[in-house]
Design a protein around this motif. Structure first.
Motif, PDB file in Angstrom:
ATOM      1  N   CYS B 178       0.836  -1.213   0.000  1.00 34.99           N
ATOM      2  CA  CYS B 178       0.000   0.000   0.000  1.00 34.99           C
ATOM      3  C   CYS B 178       0.870   1.262   0.000  1.00 34.99           C
ATOM      4  N   LEU B 179       0.393   2.303  -0.674  1.00 35.85           N
ATOM      5  CA  LEU B 179       1.080   3.600  -0.689  1.00 35.85           C
ATOM      6  C   LEU B 179       1.453   4.055   0.717  1.00 35.85           C
ATOM      7  N   GLU B 180       0.525   3.860   1.666  1.00 35.69           N
ATOM      8  CA  GLU B 180       0.732   4.263   3.060  1.00 35.69           C
ATOM      9  C   GLU B 180       1.994   3.659   3.674  1.00 35.69           C
ATOM     10  N   GLN B 181       2.418   2.497   3.174  1.00 34.44           N
ATOM     11  CA  GLN B 181       3.602   1.813   3.712  1.00 34.44           C
ATOM     12  C   GLN B 181       4.902   2.366   3.150  1.00 34.44           C
ATOM     13  N   TYR B 182       4.803   3.362   2.251  1.00 31.81           N
ATOM     14  CA  TYR B 182       6.009   3.933   1.638  1.00 31.81           C
ATOM     15  C   TYR B 182       6.116   5.439   1.827  1.00 31.81           C
ATOM     16  N   SER B 183       4.965   6.122   1.863  1.00 34.43           N
ATOM     17  CA  SER B 183       5.026   7.583   1.748  1.00 34.43           C
ATOM     18  C   SER B 183       4.387   8.322   2.918  1.00 34.43           C
ATOM     19  N   SER B 184       3.894   7.599   3.929  1.00 35.83           N
ATOM     20  CA  SER B 184       3.374   8.291   5.122  1.00 35.83           C
ATOM     21  C   SER B 184       4.548   8.652   6.024  1.00 35.83           C
ATOM     22  N   THR B 189       9.697   6.912   8.774  1.00 33.95           N
ATOM     23  CA  THR B 189      10.504   6.676   9.983  1.00 33.95           C
ATOM     24  C   THR B 189      10.890   5.195  10.090  1.00 33.95           C
ATOM     25  N   ILE B 190       9.968   4.302   9.729  1.00 34.02           N
ATOM     26  CA  ILE B 190      10.261   2.869   9.817  1.00 34.02           C
ATOM     27  C   ILE B 190      11.352   2.474   8.812  1.00 34.02           C
ATOM     28  N   ILE B 191      11.212   2.956   7.577  1.00 36.06           N
ATOM     29  CA  ILE B 191      12.185   2.592   6.534  1.00 36.06           C
ATOM     30  C   ILE B 191      13.554   3.177   6.874  1.00 36.06           C
ATOM     31  N   ALA B 192      13.568   4.419   7.404  1.00 32.01           N
ATOM     32  CA  ALA B 192      14.848   5.026   7.795  1.00 32.01           C
ATOM     33  C   ALA B 192      15.513   4.191   8.893  1.00 32.01           C
ATOM     34  N   ARG B 193      14.698   3.769   9.881  1.00 32.71           N
ATOM     35  CA  ARG B 193      15.256   2.980  10.990  1.00 32.71           C
ATOM     36  C   ARG B 193      15.878   1.686  10.465  1.00 32.71           C
ATOM     37  N   GLU B 194      15.169   1.028   9.536  1.00 30.86           N
ATOM     38  CA  GLU B 194      15.701  -0.209   8.949  1.00 30.86           C
ATOM     39  C   GLU B 194      17.051   0.039   8.275  1.00 30.86           C
ATOM     40  N   GLU B 195      17.123   1.142   7.546  1.00 31.72           N
ATOM     41  CA  GLU B 195      18.373   1.454   6.827  1.00 31.72           C
ATOM     42  C   GLU B 195      19.500   1.793   7.802  1.00 31.72           C
ATOM     43  N   ILE B 196      19.149   2.527   8.875  1.00 36.96           N
ATOM     44  CA  ILE B 196      20.159   2.891   9.878  1.00 36.96           C
ATOM     45  C   ILE B 196      20.697   1.635  10.551  1.00 36.96           C
ATOM     46  N   GLU B 197      19.770   0.700  10.854  1.00 29.39           N
ATOM     47  CA  GLU B 197      20.186  -0.534  11.541  1.00 29.39           C
ATOM     48  C   GLU B 197      21.062  -1.414  10.655  1.00 29.39           C
ATOM     49  N   ASP B 201      25.463   5.049   5.868  1.00 27.61           N
ATOM     50  CA  ASP B 201      26.089   6.337   6.145  1.00 27.61           C
ATOM     51  C   ASP B 201      25.003   7.388   6.369  1.00 27.61           C
ATOM     52  N   THR B 202      24.921   7.898   7.615  1.00 28.85           N
ATOM     53  CA  THR B 202      23.861   8.860   7.921  1.00 28.85           C
ATOM     54  C   THR B 202      24.140   9.631   9.197  1.00 28.85           C
ATOM     55  N   SER B 203      23.541  10.799   9.286  1.00 29.31           N
ATOM     56  CA  SER B 203      23.597  11.570  10.529  1.00 29.31           C
ATOM     57  C   SER B 203      22.365  11.284  11.381  1.00 29.31           C
ATOM     58  N   LEU B 204      21.429  10.510  10.854  1.00 30.93           N
ATOM     59  CA  LEU B 204      20.169  10.234  11.563  1.00 30.93           C
ATOM     60  C   LEU B 204      20.380   9.184  12.649  1.00 30.93           C
ATOM     61  N   THR B 205      19.555   9.288  13.703  1.00 32.39           N
ATOM     62  CA  THR B 205      19.507   8.210  14.694  1.00 32.39           C
ATOM     63  C   THR B 205      18.219   7.421  14.456  1.00 32.39           C
ATOM     64  N   SER B 206      18.127   6.247  15.092  1.00 30.33           N
ATOM     65  CA  SER B 206      16.995   5.365  14.770  1.00 30.33           C
ATOM     66  C   SER B 206      15.659   5.940  15.244  1.00 30.33           C
ATOM     67  N   GLY B 207      15.677   6.968  16.095  1.00 27.22           N
ATOM     68  CA  GLY B 207      14.419   7.582  16.523  1.00 27.22           C
ATOM     69  C   GLY B 207      14.014   8.776  15.671  1.00 27.22           C
ATOM     70  N   ALA B 208      14.620   8.938  14.507  1.00 26.54           N
ATOM     71  CA  ALA B 208      14.366  10.119  13.676  1.00 26.54           C
ATOM     72  C   ALA B 208      12.902  10.211  13.258  1.00 26.54           C
ATOM     73  N   THR B 209      12.323  11.405  13.372  1.00 29.36           N
ATOM     74  CA  THR B 209      10.958  11.645  12.892  1.00 29.36           C
ATOM     75  C   THR B 209      10.994  11.968  11.389  1.00 29.36           C
ATOM     76  N   ALA B 210       9.796  11.992  10.787  1.00 27.38           N
ATOM     77  CA  ALA B 210       9.713  12.325   9.361  1.00 27.38           C
ATOM     78  C   ALA B 210      10.292  13.711   9.108  1.00 27.38           C
ATOM     79  N   GLU B 211      10.051  14.633  10.042  1.00 27.68           N
ATOM     80  CA  GLU B 211      10.567  15.995   9.875  1.00 27.68           C
ATOM     81  C   GLU B 211      12.098  16.001   9.874  1.00 27.68           C
ATOM     82  N   MET B 212      12.674  15.211  10.805  1.00 27.48           N
ATOM     83  CA  MET B 212      14.142  15.114  10.851  1.00 27.48           C
ATOM     84  C   MET B 212      14.691  14.520   9.553  1.00 27.48           C
ATOM     85  N   ILE B 213      13.976  13.527   9.028  1.00 28.53           N
ATOM     86  CA  ILE B 213      14.422  12.879   7.788  1.00 28.53           C
ATOM     87  C   ILE B 213      14.413  13.882   6.638  1.00 28.53           C
TER      88      ILE B 213
END
Lengths: 310, 310
Positions: B178-184, B189-197, B201-213
């Motif tokens: 579903c679109l919601e699983q990619y663009s909400s 935040t979930i996809i970023a966390r997966e990539e961070i884990e 290479d990133t300045s983000l932490t696993s608790g990053a919000t959409a705004e931070m991303i």
């Protein structure tokens, strides 16, 4: 007072069908003539006029014409139809009216086919529907509140070009991953040929038609089964997206590939079931289109009747 | 004769907004109260009634209510709203009418927001539109001929659950991709966390919000850029499918993620351009939604006015 009659015309690249209906959308008579688009629209319209004279004892009340697009129903113009070689900016509505002498309207061929399917439903079953016509390409028409849905640009309902696979197979339309590139008859033959050339296990030859692929899939041929399964999967994704976009009561499958009948339908329904969501019980009823070859003429005549306000 | 006024209410999980409009859909006054859904609908409706009394010097002509669904506008019932803990089969329309003493109507919150965006357009720009609200999930509303489009089951326009990736990420709704699983905001935040884990290479932490991303993507952070690019790509696919399904003049992007503004819009438009088809020049105009926080109350009041036939 005599009953009013309506003429529906369905112009195809090869044949043009002409039908006569009554107010109840019943087909009283119909015939087919060669289109031969190279001779231009005037000669075809002459032949249509002759057929109308032979079929209708009285002057019909109105005439509706389904035609391959792109075209503008509101302006009555066919812009440039790849299926009618060389037709460019043809004022088809005006030409028909002038030659036949009754009010005419023109419409995209898939849209009139959808309206024909709607007209054929029993009164208590009439509701919003989307028709997908699976042939060389994939056409579609959407009926909302008993009317053809056009959208702001008059080009609404092009489900053959909804994207079902990101970065997928290239489509001549310029997009990638269009439904038409997976589930049309043409797509099935191309994908089967690619698989055969890779040297898979199959009874098919590289010239296999969509019908041969479907028949081989019935006999559990591995490549044929895989090609048909993929066509059904992508159709299912399109139907789920139709559910979330249009929320119709019915999705009808028509056109040449739908000749595969219940076998195709089962494949599609199985994939839709595997995906169905739990939020609402708003799943469309998926059926083979009830009218086979006459949907276009019945729909065109129904449209003529709607325009005549009858 | 005094000018008629309309009340629009936008019930959210946390806050409920109440607005007063005139016949031109202008917002004359508005305020916000806590929803506190656990205390039940009667207490909330009491608070809404008090706010209405304080805002309107005269009795308003009608009241419209946007509410998280699922609900039935025609029956006036909220079936069971996950965002309003414990509300089950609430006859919200009747409760509002009885308590406040004026005709009421209820509607899905994304639908009234879409109607609010429509109401805010200058007269010469009013046309069919689809609103996508990008927040915790992705809501959507479709306006056709100036009216909210519902479809046969009254659940039309759920573009957040159109499938944009076959066999893609699992959605709680039961579908995959579903679109919601990619663009909400949640998905980003979930996809970023997966990539961070995975240790990218990133300045983000696993608790990053959409705004931070989004902010990190502006600074060209590799993971943030990739997550935002993917969100924009899938939004573009959904918008192309909206074009072929609904053929609207506008697609508006609203909701929390749209706070990323022009940066988000550019990413989406770039992906749509890369895919655009050549068959028709029927591409929708993609814009950030013109009304930010008040779309829901303006749309609910507009709906009330439409129901009052004014």
């Amino acid at each position: 007072m005599k009953e009013k009659h309506y003429i529906g015309v369905d112009i195809g690249g090869t044949a043009t069908k002409i039908g006569l209906t009554n107010h109840a959308h019943e087909l009283l008579d119909h015939r087919s003539i060669p289109t031969d688009p190279d001779r231009g629209p005037a000669a075809l319209i002459d032949d249509i006029a002759s057929a109308v004279t032979r079929m209708a004892s009285n002057t019909p009340a109105a005439i509706g014409v389904g035609c391959p697009g792109p075209l503008s129903p509101s302006r009555g113009i066919v812009f440039s139809s790849p299926n009618l070689n060389g037709w460019e900016n043809i004022p088809l509505q005006e030409l028909m009216q002038t030659r036949i002498g009754v009010p005419a309207c023109i419409e995209n061929d898939a849209n009139v086919a959808a309206l024909g399917q709607y007209a054929a439903l029993p009164l208590e079953e009439k509701s919003d529907l989307v028709l997908l016509t699976l042939g060389t390409g994939i056409g579609s028409g959407t009926i909302i509140n008993g009317q053809i849905f056009h959208g702001h640009h008059e080009t609404g309902s092009e489900w053959g070009h909804c994207i079902v696979q990101p970065n997928g197979r290239a489509c001549p339309c310029g997009q990638h991953g269009c439904l038409e590139q997976y589930s049309s008859a043409t797509a099935m033959t191309i994908i089967a040929r690619e698989e055969i050339e890779k040297g898979g296990d199959t009874s098919l030859t590289s010239g296999a038609t969509a019908e041969m692929i479907v028949n081989a899939a019935r006999d559990k041929d591995p490549i044929a089964s895989s090609v048909l399964n993929s066509a059904c999967l992508y159709l299912a994704i399109a139907i789920i997206n139709i559910q979330h976009a249009i929320n119709p009561k019915y999705v009808f499958l028509g056109g040449g590939v739908s000749g595969a009948g219940e076998f195709l339908l089962e494949g599609v329904v199985e994939h839709v079931r595997a995906q169905r969501w739990s939020a609402h019980d708003d799943h469309p009823i998926i059926r083979l289109a009830p009218l086979a070859n006459t949907a276009g003429i019945v729909g065109a005549a129904t449209l003529a009747q709607q325009h005549a306000g009858a």
